[in-house]
Enzyme design. Structure first.
Site, PDB file in Angstrom:
ATOM      1  N   GLY A   1     -19.037  22.033  11.766  1.00 57.78           N
ATOM      2  CA  GLY A   1     -20.270  22.769  11.960  1.00 57.78           C
ATOM      3  C   GLY A   1     -21.363  21.966  12.633  1.00 57.78           C
ATOM      4  O   GLY A   1     -22.296  22.535  13.200  1.00 57.78           O
ATOM      5  N   PHE A   2     -21.271  20.624  12.571  1.00 60.64           N
ATOM      6  CA  PHE A   2     -22.357  19.804  13.123  1.00 60.64           C
ATOM      7  C   PHE A   2     -21.948  19.014  14.365  1.00 60.64           C
ATOM      8  O   PHE A   2     -22.799  18.499  15.069  1.00 60.64           O
ATOM      9  CB  PHE A   2     -22.857  18.814  12.063  1.00 60.64           C
TER      10      PHE A   2
ATOM     11  N   ASP B   1     -19.197  15.441  -0.133  1.00 59.05           N
ATOM     12  CA  ASP B   1     -18.165  16.249   0.525  1.00 59.05           C
ATOM     13  C   ASP B   1     -16.787  15.606   0.344  1.00 59.05           C
ATOM     14  O   ASP B   1     -16.036  15.438   1.305  1.00 59.05           O
ATOM     15  CB  ASP B   1     -18.488  16.425   2.006  1.00 59.05           C
TER      16      ASP B   1
END
Length: 487
Positions: free
Chosen positions: A44-45, A163
């Site tokens: 996502g980044f 994470d």
């Protein structure tokens, strides 16, 4: 072939001698040094590339991570850039640990943010699960010991990873050690932030309840590690291992014949408690559950031998409690077999090799004082416990530390006196390695010497290359590390 880094192009087949993309014309070399070979993944980044470092003669691989947020809007883009910069900061702070990738560079090029980090050649635990099937109990115990050692270091720096999941744990091909990667979600926990709600980050399946509400704690990483173990034992989504009607974990129903002892099951249940205050609060606490005898040497109930004078020789019989049963990681099973067979010299050499591996100093062949903090505590604890167990408390790091600290003499005489007491010196002269006593008749604390192959003169050890091999400053730094690891 060189891969274009332009997000609007990404042409994968530029010749290796080209400096510019043949399709879009963008420069292929970052900082005139790094060029991408292929895409490794995308999240996502950002996007990651396997890359080559042209600046070094060996042209080693590295990893280029490019900020490429999928979120839209000024606030979202700003937050993505902040987290990307934060990841670089985490890697710089934590990368001196041998099981965390080292940050090589962080910069902006052609309007894009990049970080370059060490390439870890290996497979993720998610890939292992797919290729080899579910993990057995011994593999889970070894995983826990390895990862808890890393988390102990990370949390000691006031950092929460946030994470932890199989995709972010790589088994390094070189030495089979586990490496924790992707610190993009990591957060520095400041005193003023301990009760402040923060950004909700992490993979939902592995995310602790309090982290889902933006209040991650150190115990949140332990929860994610526990859930990771459940997934590896069952190959089921963590969502399917929790009964939301009963509000209870039902992971044992999905073991499908995979055997898990009550002891390990209770440890895993402890890690995945929904309420964070019911979980272990530190990685060290969980390590003590896995290795309950690892703290026996420092227990106030344990009798401690004393030396009233420097000349006093400790007797071979040990008053220390040594372990009788604890899980041995695969990389230390050879050492255990050598010690069990009383092959003391070979065990000493194997000990040295393992310590050099975990500090990435195999090519150098010895350690400097600045390398001592890099030795993971869990490795020192395992090695010490093995030596204690098979020598009946005669040899081990904890024995040497005890003797060293109990000597009553002036600091300038401490090193030589210590070597006299444990038999590394005789009549004022250092012994060559070949002349040491590799038997149970040696003085207490005589081993391990952790010899490195320095056979030309028959001398040398893990700590430099002096007349005997050890240097007093090196050993003092090693003793300090033992203190830090509570050995």
């Amino acid at each position: 072939m060189r891969h274009c880094l332009n997000p609007g192009c990404l042409h994968p087949s530029n010749p290796e001698n080209h400096q510019f993309c043949i399709k879009c014309g963008q420069k292929l070399l970052l900082r005139e040094r790094y060029w991408a070979q292929r895409i490794l993944g995308q999240g996502g980044f950002g996007r990651t590339f396997l890359a080559v470092d042209e600046d070094k003669p060996s042209k080693p691989f590295c990893v280029i991570k490019q900020l490429l947020p999928q979120a839209q809007g000024t606030a979202s883009l700003s937050k993505a850039a902040e987290l990307f910069a934060q990841e670089a900061g985490q890697l710089e702070q934590l990368g001196d640990h041998p099981q965390i990738p080292e940050l090589l560079a962080y910069f902006t090029d052609n309007g894009q943010q990049y970080l370059v980090q060490e390439f870890v050649n290996g497979v993720t635990l998610a890939q292992e699960l797919t290729e080899n099937g579910v993990f057995c109990e011994q593999q889970i115990r070894e995983l826990l010991i390895d990862l808890l050692g890393i988390l102990d270091f990370v949390h000691g720096k006031n950092v929460i990873h946030r994470d932890i999941k199989p995709e972010n744990i790589i088994r390094r091909k070189l030495d089979q050690r586990l490496v924790l990667v992707d610190f993009g979600a990591a957060k520095v926990l400041q005193q003023v932030q301990r009760t402040v709600t923060g950004t909700i980050i992490g993979s939902a399946e592995y995310c602790a309840p309090e982290q889902s509400m933006g209040k991650a704690k150190f115990a949140s990483d332990l929860y994610s590690l526990g859930v990771t173990c459940l997934h590896l034992l069952t190959r089921m989504s963590p969502f399917d291992l929790y009964d939301f009607n009963e509000m209870a974990w039902v992971w044992r129903d999905f073991l499908s014949g995979n055997s898990v002892s009550d002891e390990l099951g209770q440890i895993l249940d402890h890690l995945i408690q929904q309420a964070p205050n019911k979980r272990a609060q530190s990685a060290q606490a969980v390590l003590q559950l896995l290795q309950p005898t690892s703290t026996a040497l420092n227990s106030p109930q344990t009798p401690q031998p004393t030396l009233s004078k420097p000349e006093t020789q400790p007797q071979p019989n040990s008053l220390l409690i040594h372990p009788t049963n604890f899980p041995i990681p695969l990389q230390y099973q050879e050492l255990e077999q050598l010690l069990k067979a009383q092959e003391w010299r070979k065990a000493d050499e194997e000990t040295a090799q393992q310590i050099l591996k975990v500090t990435d100093r195999s090519s150098l062949g010895y350690l400097n004082p600045e390398d001592m903090p890099k030795i993971p505590c869990v490795d020192l604890q395992i090695i010490d416990q093995l030596w204690l167990k098979y020598s009946q408390g005669l040899y081990g790091f904890s024995i040497q530390k005890q003797i060293y600290n109990n000597l009553d003499c002036e600091s300038e005489k401490l090193w030589k006196t210590f070597c006299d007491v444990i038999g590394w010196r005789k009549k004022g002269s250092w012994l060559y390695y070949r002349n040491l006593n590799f038997s149970l008749s040696a003085p207490k604390g005589h081993l391990p010497v952790i010899k490195i192959y320095y056979e030309a003169l028959g001398i040398g050890s893990l700590f430099g290359q002096g007349d005997f091999g050890f240097e007093s400053d090196d050993f003092a730094a090693f003793i300090k590390r033992l203190d830090e690891c509570k050995i």
